[in-house]
Design an enzyme around this catalytic site. Structure first.
Site, short mmCIF file in Angstrom:
data_model
loop_
_atom_site.label_atom_id
_atom_site.label_comp_id
_atom_site.label_asym_id
_atom_site.label_seq_id
_atom_site.Cartn_x
_atom_site.Cartn_y
_atom_site.Cartn_z
N GLU A 89 0.84 -1.21 0.00
CA GLU A 89 0.00 0.00 0.00
C GLU A 89 0.87 1.26 0.00
O GLU A 89 0.71 2.15 0.85
CB GLU A 89 -0.99 -0.01 1.17
CG GLU A 89 -2.00 -1.14 1.04
CD GLU A 89 -3.26 -1.02 1.90
OE1 GLU A 89 -3.32 -0.12 2.75
OE2 GLU A 89 -4.17 -1.83 1.68
N GLU A 142 -4.99 -8.66 -0.41
CA GLU A 142 -5.82 -8.29 0.74
C GLU A 142 -7.25 -8.18 0.26
O GLU A 142 -7.55 -7.36 -0.62
CB GLU A 142 -5.36 -6.98 1.38
CG GLU A 142 -4.06 -7.14 2.15
CD GLU A 142 -3.66 -5.91 2.96
OE1 GLU A 142 -4.56 -5.18 3.43
OE2 GLU A 142 -2.45 -5.69 3.10
O1 AHR Z 1 -5.47 -5.73 6.79
C1 AHR Z 1 -5.45 -4.54 7.52
C2 AHR Z 1 -4.76 -3.43 6.78
O2 AHR Z 1 -5.49 -3.09 5.65
C3 AHR Z 1 -3.39 -3.73 6.23
O3 AHR Z 1 -2.39 -3.58 7.16
C4 AHR Z 1 -3.24 -2.72 5.14
O4 AHR Z 1 -2.40 -3.15 4.11
C5 AHR Z 1 -4.66 -2.48 4.69
O5 AHR Z 1 -4.97 -1.15 4.63
#
Ligand code: AHR
Length: 496
Positions: free
Chosen positions: A174, A297
């Site tokens: 991210e 994710e």
């Molecule tokens: O999964 C929780 C968070 O969500 C992670 O650390 C991040 O990469 C995303 O914003």
């Protein structure tokens, strides 16, 4: 009846990579500490500090790959803090996630041991946001170099003689947000620089993963593909499903109304459009489909359970989550020529977890059961399937009622996964089995909820569990199925 599913059992569309069933474990809340790592002195049964019950459950589910150490934590993590004698490791505050003390007892060696115990591939995410090129380069050397070098010697001094095998390595997380608030042009250049020093040592070939877009930020994918395609093996995508559009009031994990149930499923279905559009951009720069799309994710994100640390992201998991999992995995299958890995967030006690723990107790969530039922699709061949779905409407908004996918495994057994999203009605659907010469035997398993927030608790850990499914009739080559409301079903069709 017009609505139906047509399954062409003789039209194969390529392999469903087992890594689509991957998971993600961050140093966040009680995921690593308590959820996976309890330490050798814990009364909770463990092997070298790692919980035995959690390992067994993840192995049963055939976890193929595990991403670590973050998440946002990855771009604040300095791997040398997590090696050497554990009593000498730095204690620090996990400033990003709830102000908990991070004692670094779970580090590189412990993670690699965990993957070995699980029999899964490690996917390590390096630090670009606050780390140096040298730090990242040395981590790869420490992990994978078998010759004479300072990092290989350090690893040996810490008890690991041979280099490990590490295939998947992420260059930042991210980086458009918690990983440095970068513009795509800036990150693309940094990516090119950092990945240069992520070396292949000996036979160990690293699959280099570039940080990709947040949800529908198509420009990020465009810029990264334009500037760095030839330096990457995969690019990522992150997308979370919230019942509302307000990050300060996301909605509760249980006790929600039909409106939030419906909106959650509608928003989960958006994954199909997202993946389709990011892939269209990738196709422009990589028509041979060399570069994979990794959705590393995904999952539901609700308000935390009342009374818990807001930075720990602890939430319950209901039949609604099971449906999100089922329909999302069906979407990934459909795009499996490009989507080669996905990692649900997060393995234990955080967000859409497959496992929840409380002290020595452990429970399997409805999402766990979906992953366990769907494991039959891992590395199987996707089959051509079309769904003419009935409509599921709520207050004038319409979504398809049924999500479906099918694959055939090496033994020739066909598996069909079916989700009925409708909270109130069964879905009765004829499934046309084309291309099947002769007879077939059919069996099935289903996971259904008695209410829209049916879930497993530590008091009732088996309230939502898979049951044998027999609501089908095979007549000629038409299999008519009756899917219960709010259910995920997997059929096994064995040609005779
Ligand atoms: O999964 C929780 C968070 O969500 C992670 O650390 C991040 O990469 C995303 O914003």
């Amino acid at each position: 009846m017009a609505e139906r599913i047509v399954l062409n059992t003789d039209i194969r569309k390529g392999k469903i990579d087992r890594n689509i069933y991957g998971h993600f474990a961050e140093h966040l809340g009680r995921c690593i500490y308590e959820g996976i790592w309890v330490g050798e002195d814990s009364p909770i049964p463990n092997t070298k500090g790692i919980r035995n019950d959690v390992v067994e459950a993840l192995k049963e589910m055939k976890i193929p790959v595990l991403r670590w150490p973050g998440g946002c934590f990855a771009d604040e993590y300095h791997w040398k803090d997590g090696i050497g004698p554990s009593e000498e490791r730095k204690r620090m505050i996990n400033t990003h996630w709830g102000g908990a003390v991070e004692n670094n007892h779970f580090g590189t060696h412990e993670f690699m041991l965990l993957c070995e115990m699980l029999g899964c591939e490690p996917y390590i995410n390096g630090n670009v946001g606050s780390g140096t090129v040298q730090e990242m380069s040395e981590w790869v050397e420490y992990l994978t170099f078998n010759g004479v070098s300072p990092m290989a010697e350090l690893r040996q001094k810490n008890g690991q003689e041979d280099a490990w095998s590490v295939k998947y390595f992420g260059v930042g997380n991210e980086n458009w947000g918690c990983g440095g608030n970068m513009r795509p042009e800036f990150y693309a250049d940094l990516y090119r620089q950092y990945q240069t020093y992520v070396r292949n040592y000996g036979d160990n070939k690293i699959h280099r993963i570039a940080c990709g877009a947040n949800a529908d930020d198509y420009n990020w994918t465009e810029v990264l593909m334009r500037e760095a395609t030839r330096f990457m093996d995969s690019i990522t995508l992150h997308y979370y499903t919230l019942p509302t559009s307000d990050w300060n009031h996301k909605g509760a994990a249980t006790g929600f109304g039909t409106d939030e149930y419906f909106t959650t499923l509608k928003k989960a279905l958006f994954m199909d459009e997202l993946v389709t559009r990011h892939i269209a951009i990738m196709d422009k720069y990589d028509p041979e489909k060399r570069v994979g799309l990794i959705v590393d994710e995904w999952g539901t994100w609700y308000d935390v359970e009342p009374g818990t640390n807001p930075g720990f992201l602890y939430q319950q998991n209901t039949i609604r989550d099971a449906l999100v999992a089922g329909l999302t995995l069906n979407i990934f299958h459909k795009h499996s020529d490009r989507v080669r890995m996905a990692n649900i967030a997060q393995t234990v006690n955080v967000l859409q977890a497959v496992i929840l723990t409380e002290g020595e107790k452990m429970l399997l969530t409805p999402t766990y059961h979906v992953f366990n039922m769907y494991k039959v699709h891992q590395d199987a061949e996707l089959l051509e399937l079309t769904v003419d779905s009935p409509v599921y409407s709520y207050e004038g908004v319409e979504i398809p009622e049924v999500s479906a996918s099918a694959s055939v495994n090496a033994e020739g057994i066909i598996h069909v996964s079916l989700c009925n999203l409708n909270h109130a009605s069964s879905a009765v659907l004829p499934l046309a089995l084309r291309g099947l010469a002769g007879q077939a035997s059919v069996s099935g398993t289903t996971l259904a909820g008695a209410s829209i927030d049916a879930h497993n608790s530590f008091e009732q850990p088996e309230a939502v569990t898979p049951q044998a499914f027999s609501a089908f009739k095979l007549e000629g080559d038409t299999l008519t199925v009756e899917l219960p409301p709010m259910s995920v079903t997997v059929l096994a069709i064995t040609p005779q």
